[in-house]
Scaffold this motif. Structure first.
Motif, PDB file in Angstrom:
ATOM      1  N   ASN A   1       0.863  -1.278   0.020  1.00 43.16           N
ATOM      2  CA  ASN A   1       0.054   0.052  -0.096  1.00 43.16           C
ATOM      3  C   ASN A   1       0.932   1.352   0.016  1.00 43.16           C
TER       4      ASN A   1
ATOM      5  N   LYS B   1       0.168   2.827  -9.706  1.00 39.56           N
ATOM      6  CA  LYS B   1      -0.788   3.402 -10.414  1.00 39.56           C
ATOM      7  C   LYS B   1      -0.485   4.562 -11.210  1.00 39.56           C
TER       8      LYS B   1
ATOM      9  N   LYS C   1      -4.393  -9.887  -6.357  1.00 40.31           N
ATOM     10  CA  LYS C   1      -5.798  -9.400  -6.491  1.00 40.31           C
ATOM     11  C   LYS C   1      -5.784  -7.948  -6.099  1.00 40.31           C
ATOM     12  N   GLU C   2      -5.224  -7.227  -5.311  1.00 35.83           N
ATOM     13  CA  GLU C   2      -4.891  -5.911  -5.247  1.00 35.83           C
ATOM     14  C   GLU C   2      -4.304  -5.181  -6.513  1.00 35.83           C
TER      15      GLU C   2
ATOM     16  N   ALA D   1      -4.108  -6.487  -9.512  1.00 32.19           N
ATOM     17  CA  ALA D   1      -5.311  -6.515 -10.634  1.00 32.19           C
ATOM     18  C   ALA D   1      -6.151  -5.689 -10.750  1.00 32.19           C
ATOM     19  N   LYS D   2      -6.926  -5.505  -9.261  1.00 31.56           N
ATOM     20  CA  LYS D   2      -8.046  -4.401  -9.168  1.00 31.56           C
ATOM     21  C   LYS D   2      -7.243  -2.990  -9.935  1.00 31.56           C
ATOM     22  N   HIS D   3      -6.332  -2.600  -9.989  1.00 30.77           N
ATOM     23  CA  HIS D   3      -5.951  -1.307 -10.496  1.00 30.77           C
ATOM     24  C   HIS D   3      -5.358  -1.471 -11.713  1.00 30.77           C
ATOM     25  N   GLY D   4      -5.467  -2.835 -12.396  1.00 27.35           N
ATOM     26  CA  GLY D   4      -4.959  -2.960 -13.825  1.00 27.35           C
ATOM     27  C   GLY D   4      -3.418  -3.041 -13.866  1.00 27.35           C
TER      28      GLY D   4
END
Length: 448
Positions: free
Chosen positions: A357, A364, A414-415, A417-420
């Protein structure tokens, strides 16, 4: 006289057979006190032993150059791989000899039992092969090679000293590089565990018009060429070329963790070198950036013949730093250096969700302009703990905590992948295969 004494005393050693002979003579002298009938037998045995030692001495020292030895070491060693070395020995004596060889290898290997035995007939030669696996990059100093020679009598041993100190650099794994290069050229990468990727559509990079072969897509039939030739002709397309592939290596303290003798940084360096080579074989441009508390080395993407050598020379010097990764400096470097959309492979490691995080805002931002692939590592020790049988309350506690950390790694995937953001969670020993496989998948799916 002093020089002669040095030559003979310094390189002359007593053999086991001589000590056995001395023991027999001493025993005979003792027994004469109790067995007078032995008479002069102890004196005869002692004189015979002295005569044999004299003969053995003359046999070994009669030739000034009785043997020849040469150690063949590569100009550079490959880090993390088994490197083959050879010791060539030739016998100039007119009789067979028994030899023992001690090679003074660099202290980094921490081996004290490198002893080779062999037998050579008269006027023959032999090559001794052995392998060394370095686990650190840098300069390795080889010392002398000590050769111990015994005649068939085996009472004394003569030592010969060969070779002088030789410094050999240890580079990132170029042996892996050659293996993957050959397989990439011949499209046989699936033999080392790299899966074949189903192509979605085809690239617009035209290659040639060729004869139709069963299995070709009928939508690619070139009707004009078919009419001219009278046979079915199809358009052939290739992967797009000249795409930029950047390897970004995190050399902060998170990459210091060891696995099978190598650090995570060394695994990342070896994998990035192989990926750069495969990208160049596929006519893409390969580049490199290293990062720690500040931006380190930068090699702009290119596909000139000298590009791989330039990347290897930069990676050879890289060392782990002990501060946090400065993601802001990395983002600024990427925005300033990379002007077109590129594939960015970022080798790093996260041990907790909070660590991810902290870096996620910058990741991103990078992913807005480029195709970002994050490569981080499974903790194989935790995996071993989760698979260990549970026998008591302490084992249950350890198993539960290990399982929690292992599950958190999957949550990171997964985290991202959630942001591409693409990611690879891999054991260190499978890093190269997984990275090259994903690169080929990205090429086939035309994601860059």
């Amino acid at each position: 006289m002093k020089n002669l004494f040095k030559i003979y005393y310094k390189d002359l050693f007593l053999g086991k057979r001589l000590f056995v002979g001395i023991g027999i003579c001493v025993s005979l002298f003792l027994f004469t006190f109790f067995l007078p009938w032995l008479g002069d037998l102890p004196y005869i045995a002692f004189c015979a032993l002295i005569a044999l030692v004299t003969v053995d001495f003359l046999l070994l020292y009669n030739h000034k150059r009785g043997v020849f030895l040469r150690r063949d070491v590569p100009e550079r060693l490959s880090n993390g791989d088994e490197n083959e070395l050879n010791i060539y020995v030739e016998n100039f004596y007119s009789f067979g000899i028994n030899i023992g060889v001690i090679d003074e290898i660099p202290f980094q290997f921490q081996k004290r039992n490198l002893w080779f035995k062999a037998t050579l007939n008269a006027k023959t030669h032999k090559t001794i092969n052995y392998t060394l696996r370095p686990t650190k990059r840098g300069e390795y100093v080889f010392g002398m090679v000590r050769l111990y020679v015994q005649s068939p009598l085996g009472l004394i041993t003569r030592r010969f000293n060969f070779e002088t100190d030789k410094t050999v650099p240890v580079y990132p794994s170029f042996l892996q590089l050659r293996k993957y290069e050959l397989m990439a050229i011949s499209n046989r990468l699936s033999e080392v565990g790299i899966k074949k990727i189903r192509r979605i559509g085809h690239s617009m990079e035209f290659d040639q018009v060729k004869n139709y072969v069963k299995g070709d897509d009928y939508r690619t039939i070139n009707w004009k060429a078919t009419a001219r030739r009278g046979d079915l002709m199809v358009n052939s397309f290739t992967d797009e070329k000249s795409q930029h592939v950047y390897s970004i290596i995190d050399k902060s303290r998170v990459m210091k963790m060891p696995f099978d003798g190598l650090t995570l940084l060394d695994y990342a360096i070896n994998a990035s070198l192989v990926l750069s080579n495969v990208a160049l074989v596929k006519d893409d441009k390969a580049g490199l950036i290293t990062i720690a508390e500040k931006t380190g080395s930068i090699v702009s993407a290119d596909r000139r013949p000298a590009q791989l050598g330039k990347i290897m020379n930069v990676l050879y010097k890289e060392k782990t730093r002990y501060l946090e990764t400065n993601m802001e400096a990395l983002y600024i470097s990427i925005r300033g250096l990379i002007k077109q959309r590129s594939l960015i492979v970022f080798y790093t490691n996260f041990e907790s969700m909070s660590a991810l995080n902290r870096q996620l805002p910058f990741l991103k931002r990078i992913a807005k302009f480029h195709l970002l692939l994050i490569v981080f590592f499974e903790n194989t020790e935790l995996k071993t703990l989760t698979e260990k049988p549970v026998n008591n309350v302490e084992d249950i506690y350890i198993n539960t905590i290990a399982g929690k950390f292992a599950y958190e790694k999957k949550l990171m995937v997964k985290e991202l992948a959630k942001h591409g953001i693409l990611s690879i969670l891999t054991p260190p020993n499978k890093l190269t295969i997984n990275v090259v496989n994903r690169y080929l998948a990205i090429k086939a799916q035309q994601k860059i």
